[in-house]
Design an enzyme around this catalytic site. Structure first.
Site, mmCIF file in Angstrom:
data_model
loop_
_atom_site.group_PDB
_atom_site.id
_atom_site.type_symbol
_atom_site.label_atom_id
_atom_site.label_comp_id
_atom_site.label_asym_id
_atom_site.label_seq_id
_atom_site.Cartn_x
_atom_site.Cartn_y
_atom_site.Cartn_z
ATOM 1 N N SER A 121 47.903 29.017 21.063
ATOM 2 C CA SER A 121 47.622 30.357 20.572
ATOM 3 C C SER A 121 46.140 30.469 20.205
ATOM 4 O O SER A 121 45.287 30.294 21.068
ATOM 5 C CB SER A 121 48.536 30.683 19.392
ATOM 6 N N ASP B 195 55.742 36.833 26.104
ATOM 7 C CA ASP B 195 54.965 36.598 24.890
ATOM 8 C C ASP B 195 54.431 37.914 24.333
ATOM 9 O O ASP B 195 53.753 38.659 25.038
ATOM 10 C CB ASP B 195 53.804 35.645 25.207
ATOM 11 N N HIS C 285 56.264 33.657 22.858
ATOM 12 C CA HIS C 285 55.187 32.901 22.216
ATOM 13 C C HIS C 285 55.646 31.544 21.698
ATOM 14 O O HIS C 285 54.911 30.578 21.745
ATOM 15 C CB HIS C 285 54.620 33.723 21.063
#
Length: 686
Positions: free
Chosen positions: A541, A626, A661
């Site tokens: 991320s 995501d 995610h």
């Protein structure tokens, strides 16, 4: 076998222009908000097929790693029971099952078991399943629960009658938080914006009423703020908490008067962050008004316009960050962070007596476990370290006696490897960065494999003030047992050393984050913790942004990189207010509509700074659904890297077509991703 050529994405001319500056974006076409464009999906499938073929020689290793990781898990896993409002509650994993079973026992643990939610049943027929909120009504007879079966963090809320096991007809889509009023029939919930996914509206719903008639209680029009809900410790108040990166406001309502109006506890003021709780007829306020590392104060007033009348219990300190607290009848438990490590401190309400709990590991994590009964003098907390599996203790706050309630077990692997903590060594070292700032680093390795010439994997995050706490990972044993040294760099942008540590790693000081990571990498090699020819880096991320920045700025240092769900197209994303999370993060990265921030962000944006040079071998992962970092960021990044870079090193993109995610759902499935990443690294370390 014929070797498949690497996919080459088409170039389609697209130009972004702002501040009289143009940016070419030849892979802009890979963005498909609906995830339905056949050309885009075909390209992602080609990349997946290429990755699968490239990793085929590692299939045996990958399978072995996966089997090790799964084998180390306890076949059955059960939580420590806790008692609340007449019931003992337990959650567990049954053998061979991927999801949690929630159950309770009335009055005594010998009573018949009542399973009130079996997530294995709820997950049937879904490739992805995640439970969101699980909230019991005040009388414990109704349960509100929310679920995501797409992996977009858009949850559907349902209500279950725990007396007959039936779901009510009340079903509400696209929510985040839910909280009960004290009448056992009124709930408040937060609705997400359909486009940006920002939690922005609070509604009131009375069970049995038409959802379309739910009353809008609050709407946040400033899209740099997020909205959430909770109930205070006293269960007397409901709180709407409205937060941006550096400003907050709390609205409160008597939980016994759900038809009433929420009022502002204290109006928002720029740069004032605060949160509240209520217990024993007063409000507790964690506030940074008097110091950036937060103070704990109290007030008996329902509303206020300033902080002047607040009574200070714990002053804001320069060397200690106040992170949280637990309210009990006789004791206050404070969660703090000092010298980069978390600590627990118990304070007696009556005498002021204060004691800090001591631990022996050089690096560790400790935090409050679930303590539902404020009348207790027994405090449960959770402890873990690189070499200590997750452990739950119960501390007698009066006598100081500590009782071990449960420790996670590490099972034997198929090859017969048995874990004992004394096989491994953890350390804390400090590295002096190029500007003279000392950066803490946490390390662990297998003692018998350590020879100062080990493969070294450095992991970091370094954003949002998120501190990288050190915990036990049974999966990481698969690296340590193969000779890897594993390091976590606590770089600026986190909050390990207090608020200043965060503030000097964001906005126009973001480059410090990247410099710290590079300097830590170099220093660890110089100190003999790893072989300079076998240095690896990993991040996900915002940590994936970190990976993208360091390989643009210092690619020669690293043999291989794993970048998971990487946030790499920084400027384009932060200019697009329709993308989830964008506007709420202006105080983190800056608003590129301001020319100063635009050019600064552009200077480190991984996608924009790809250049013709040699790059390390790379495995990049993403999820099609995501909602935090859209799949097209890593897809565009890989396409551009493949076109521009001057080396023949592996560049692999894996897109999970079913996940978001957080990757795969379930207890074991995520080990497939970890095994793939570890096999990639182990192969490069040969």
């Amino acid at each position: 076998m014929t070797t498949m050529p690497a996919p080459i994405a088409k170039k389609k001319n697209h130009t972004h222009e702002i501040h009289h500056h143009q940016r070419s974006d030849d892979y802009f076409w890979l963005r498909d908000d609906n995830r339905e464009n056949p050309e885009v999906l075909e390209y992602l499938d080609q990349e997946n097929n290429y990755t699968e073929q490239q990793l085929q020689p590692l299939q045996a290793l990958q399978t072995s790693l996966y089997e090790e990781m799964v084998a180390r898990q306890e076949p059955e896993l059960e939580s420590v029971p806790y008692f609340k409002k007449g019931f003992w509650y337990v959650s567990r994993y049954d053998e061979g099952k991927d999801y949690t079973v929630y159950c309770r026992y009335e009055g005594t643990m010998d009573a018949p078991e009542q399973i009130f939610l079996d997530c294995n049943q709820r997950a049937e027929g879904h490739e992805f399943y995640q439970l969101g909120d699980l909230s019991l009504s005040p009388n414990s007879m109704l349960m509100a629960y929310s679920e995501d079966t797409v992996s977009r963090r858009q949850y559907t809320l349902r209500i279950k009658d725990l007396q007959n096991g039936d779901d009510l007809n009340d079903v509400i889509e696209d929510i985040s938080d839910v909280v009960w009023a004290n009448d056992n029939k009124t709930i408040f919930y937060v609705k997400k914006h359909p486009e940006t996914l920002l939690p922005y509206r609070v509604y009131r719903h009375i069970l049995g009423d038409d959802i379309n008639n739910d009353q809008l209680i609050y709407e946040e029009f400033d899209d740099t703020f997020y909205v959430n809900l909770y109930k205070t410790r006293s269960e007397q108040y409901l709180v709407i908490c409205i937060d941006s990166t550096q400003t907050s406001e709390c609205l409160i309502l008597d939980a016994n008067n759900p038809e009433g109006d929420f009022v502002s506890f204290m109006p928002r003021q720029r740069d004032h962050e605060y949160s509240i709780d209520h217990f024993q007829d007063k409000f507790y306020i964690r506030s940074n008004h008097s110091g950036k590392n937060f103070a704990l104060q109290t007030s008996t007033q329902l509303t206020q316009t300033d902080c002047s009348a607040w009574k200070t219990l714990i002053e804001a300190r320069e060397d200690t960050l106040l992170e949280g607290y637990e309210l009990l009848n006789e004791w206050l438990i404070v969660e703090e962070r000092h010298a980069g490590l978390p600590q627990l401190r118990q304070i007696n309400h009556l005498t002021g007596e204060s004691t800090i709990l001591a631990f022996n590991d050089p690096v560790y994590t400790v935090f409050s476990h679930y303590n539902p009964d404020p009348a207790t003098t027994k405090f449960r907390y959770q402890y873990t370290s690189f070499t200590t599996p997750s452990t739950i203790y119960e501390l007698d706050l009066n006598s100081g006696e500590t009782t071990l309630l449960k420790q996670s077990q590490v099972m034997e692997t198929p090859e017969g490897a048995v874990f004992t903590s004394d096989q491994y060594q953890s350390e804390r070292v400090w590295v002096t960065a190029r500007d003279g700032i000392k950066v803490p680093v946490s390390l662990v390795y297998h003692k018998s494999h350590f020879n100062h010439n080990n493969p070294l994997l450095v992991y970091a995050y370094g954003s949002y003030g998120y501190s990288m706490d050190i915990g036990f990972s049974s999966a990481n044993l698969s690296l340590l047992d193969r000779g890897f040294v594993y390091a976590v760099a606590h770089i600026r942008g986190g909050e390990e050393l207090g608020r200043e540590w965060y503030e000097t790693g964001k906005l126009l000081k973001k480059q410090n984050t990247f410099n710290d990571f590079v300097d830590v990498s170099k220093s660890l090699v110089e100190q003999g913790y790893g072989d300079k020819e076998r240095l690896f880096a990993m991040g996900g991320s915002a940590g994936g942004l970190l990976m993208g920045a360091i390989i643009n700025q210092a690619p020669e240092l690293y043999k291989g990189i794993v970048a998971a769900v990487p946030f790499v197209d920084v400027v384009s994303t932060m200019l697009d207010e329709s993308i989830p999370l964008t506007t709420g993060e202006y105080d983190e990265w800056g608003n590129p509509n301001d020319e100063t921030y635009y050019h600064y962000m552009l200077s480190y944006s991984p996608y924009d700074q790809v250049t013709k040079q040699d790059y390390p071998s790379m495995l990049v992962t993403t999820g099609l659904h995501d909602s935090q970092v859209q799949y097209w960021e890593p897809a565009k990044w890989v396409a551009k890297l493949r076109d521009v870079k001057s080396d023949d090193n592996q560049l692999l993109l894996y897109t999970d077509m079913e996940a978001g995610h957080g990757g795969k759902s379930g207890r074991f499935k995520h080990f497939e991703d970890t095994a793939r990443e570890f096999a990639f690294l182990i192969n490069l370390a040969k």
